[in-house]
Design a protein around this motif. Structure first.
Motif, mmCIF file in Angstrom:
data_model
loop_
_atom_site.group_PDB
_atom_site.id
_atom_site.type_symbol
_atom_site.label_atom_id
_atom_site.label_comp_id
_atom_site.label_asym_id
_atom_site.label_seq_id
_atom_site.Cartn_x
_atom_site.Cartn_y
_atom_site.Cartn_z
ATOM 1 N N GLN A 272 -0.978 -15.660 -2.845
ATOM 2 C CA GLN A 272 0.087 -15.310 -3.796
ATOM 3 C C GLN A 272 -0.522 -14.590 -4.990
ATOM 4 O O GLN A 272 -1.487 -15.060 -5.578
ATOM 5 C CB GLN A 272 0.801 -16.581 -4.265
ATOM 6 N N VAL A 273 0.049 -13.443 -5.333
ATOM 7 C CA VAL A 273 -0.430 -12.644 -6.463
ATOM 8 C C VAL A 273 0.732 -12.392 -7.412
ATOM 9 O O VAL A 273 1.868 -12.168 -6.974
ATOM 10 C CB VAL A 273 -1.024 -11.317 -5.978
ATOM 11 N N GLN A 274 0.448 -12.448 -8.681
ATOM 12 C CA GLN A 274 1.469 -12.150 -9.691
ATOM 13 C C GLN A 274 0.957 -11.115 -10.657
ATOM 14 O O GLN A 274 -0.228 -11.118 -11.036
ATOM 15 C CB GLN A 274 1.823 -13.416 -10.482
ATOM 16 N N ILE B 69 -6.919 -12.906 -5.744
ATOM 17 C CA ILE B 69 -7.506 -11.568 -5.906
ATOM 18 C C ILE B 69 -9.017 -11.661 -5.875
ATOM 19 O O ILE B 69 -9.614 -12.402 -6.648
ATOM 20 C CB ILE B 69 -7.044 -10.922 -7.223
ATOM 21 N N LEU B 70 -9.601 -10.895 -4.991
ATOM 22 C CA LEU B 70 -11.052 -10.790 -4.955
ATOM 23 C C LEU B 70 -11.541 -9.704 -5.914
ATOM 24 O O LEU B 70 -12.498 -9.896 -6.657
ATOM 25 C CB LEU B 70 -11.529 -10.463 -3.529
ATOM 26 N N ARG B 71 -10.828 -8.587 -5.878
ATOM 27 C CA ARG B 71 -11.270 -7.443 -6.682
ATOM 28 C C ARG B 71 -10.056 -6.535 -6.941
ATOM 29 O O ARG B 71 -9.270 -6.256 -6.062
ATOM 30 C CB ARG B 71 -12.334 -6.667 -5.913
ATOM 31 N N ILE B 72 -9.966 -6.082 -8.186
ATOM 32 C CA ILE B 72 -8.933 -5.102 -8.512
ATOM 33 C C ILE B 72 -9.571 -3.724 -8.489
ATOM 34 O O ILE B 72 -10.555 -3.472 -9.189
ATOM 35 C CB ILE B 72 -8.287 -5.394 -9.867
ATOM 36 N N ASN B 73 -9.014 -2.828 -7.705
ATOM 37 C CA ASN B 73 -9.567 -1.493 -7.549
ATOM 38 C C ASN B 73 -9.027 -0.533 -8.601
ATOM 39 O O ASN B 73 -9.743 0.335 -9.094
ATOM 40 C CB ASN B 73 -9.259 -0.975 -6.149
ATOM 41 N N ALA B 74 -7.763 -0.684 -8.924
ATOM 42 C CA ALA B 74 -7.135 0.154 -9.945
ATOM 43 C C ALA B 74 -5.861 -0.530 -10.417
ATOM 44 O O ALA B 74 -5.243 -1.296 -9.675
ATOM 45 C CB ALA B 74 -6.805 1.537 -9.396
ATOM 46 N N MET B 75 -5.496 -0.237 -11.641
ATOM 47 C CA MET B 75 -4.221 -0.707 -12.175
ATOM 48 C C MET B 75 -3.588 0.429 -12.957
ATOM 49 O O MET B 75 -4.296 1.314 -13.475
ATOM 50 C CB MET B 75 -4.407 -1.924 -13.085
ATOM 51 N N ASP C 194 -3.736 -2.040 -7.370
ATOM 52 C CA ASP C 194 -4.386 -1.807 -6.074
ATOM 53 C C ASP C 194 -5.528 -2.823 -6.025
ATOM 54 O O ASP C 194 -6.457 -2.723 -6.824
ATOM 55 C CB ASP C 194 -4.906 -0.365 -6.031
ATOM 56 N N PHE C 195 -5.435 -3.802 -5.138
ATOM 57 C CA PHE C 195 -6.444 -4.853 -5.155
ATOM 58 C C PHE C 195 -6.813 -5.287 -3.745
ATOM 59 O O PHE C 195 -6.143 -4.950 -2.768
ATOM 60 C CB PHE C 195 -5.951 -6.052 -5.975
ATOM 61 N N THR C 196 -7.894 -6.054 -3.680
ATOM 62 C CA THR C 196 -8.352 -6.661 -2.433
ATOM 63 C C THR C 196 -8.229 -8.172 -2.591
ATOM 64 O O THR C 196 -8.676 -8.720 -3.612
ATOM 65 C CB THR C 196 -9.801 -6.274 -2.133
ATOM 66 N N THR C 197 -7.636 -8.821 -1.618
ATOM 67 C CA THR C 197 -7.440 -10.257 -1.712
ATOM 68 C C THR C 197 -8.718 -11.013 -1.330
ATOM 69 O O THR C 197 -9.672 -10.426 -0.820
ATOM 70 C CB THR C 197 -6.312 -10.740 -0.788
ATOM 71 N N ARG D 172 -6.775 -5.366 1.838
ATOM 72 C CA ARG D 172 -6.501 -4.372 0.797
ATOM 73 C C ARG D 172 -4.985 -4.273 0.603
ATOM 74 O O ARG D 172 -4.229 -4.074 1.547
ATOM 75 C CB ARG D 172 -7.062 -3.011 1.200
ATOM 76 N N VAL D 173 -4.548 -4.415 -0.627
ATOM 77 C CA VAL D 173 -3.139 -4.233 -0.996
ATOM 78 C C VAL D 173 -3.099 -3.063 -1.974
ATOM 79 O O VAL D 173 -3.431 -3.236 -3.151
ATOM 80 C CB VAL D 173 -2.543 -5.513 -1.617
ATOM 81 N N PRO D 174 -2.736 -1.896 -1.538
ATOM 82 C CA PRO D 174 -2.884 -0.714 -2.386
ATOM 83 C C PRO D 174 -1.764 -0.487 -3.392
ATOM 84 O O PRO D 174 -1.897 0.344 -4.297
ATOM 85 C CB PRO D 174 -2.910 0.430 -1.369
#
Length: 121
Positions: A1-3, A28-34, A98-101, A106-108
């Motif tokens: 679950q991500v918020q 969230i493991l890593r946020i690639n961009a926001m 855009d993050f990696t769980t 990957r959830v872009p």
């Protein structure tokens, strides 16, 4: 679950300033961009500003020189400082991530609920 929890919207007079915040939490493991997008009534959603994990930024031409995007990687939070606001900046502003769980998926394209920004003339 991500918020993605946004805050900082409101009503301001033309020429004024607002600061939006968006905090990401969850698996969230890593946020690639926001980034921040906005949608005015009767118009399509458009990119306002975006920042990558490496700090590269992109801005819509209409906000260059007035808006500044920044991020706190330790807090998984992105900020949008909006100065010299104009009535045409009035819109619902949406946070996007855009993050990696933690499961390495990957959830872009993940969206917040939006926050209203209204600039009066």
């Amino acid at each position: 679950q991500v918020q993605l929890v946004e805050s900082g919207g409101g009503l301001v007079q033309a020429g004024g300033s607002l600061r939006l915040s968006c905090a990401a939490s969850g698996s969230i493991l890593r946020i690639n961009a926001m980034g921040w997008y906005r949608q005015a009534p009767g118009k399509q959603r458009e990119l306002v500003a975006r920042i990558t994990s490496g700090g590269r930024t992109d801005y819509a031409d209409s906000v260059k020189g007035r808006f500044t995007i920044s991020r706190d990687n330790a807090k998984n939070t992105v900020y949008l400082q909006m100065n010299s606001l104009k009535p045409e900046d009035t819109a619902v502003y949406y946070c996007n991530a855009d993050f990696t769980t933690i499961f390495t998926t990957r959830v872009p394209d993940y969206w917040g609920q939006g926050t209203q920004v209204t600039v009066s003339s």
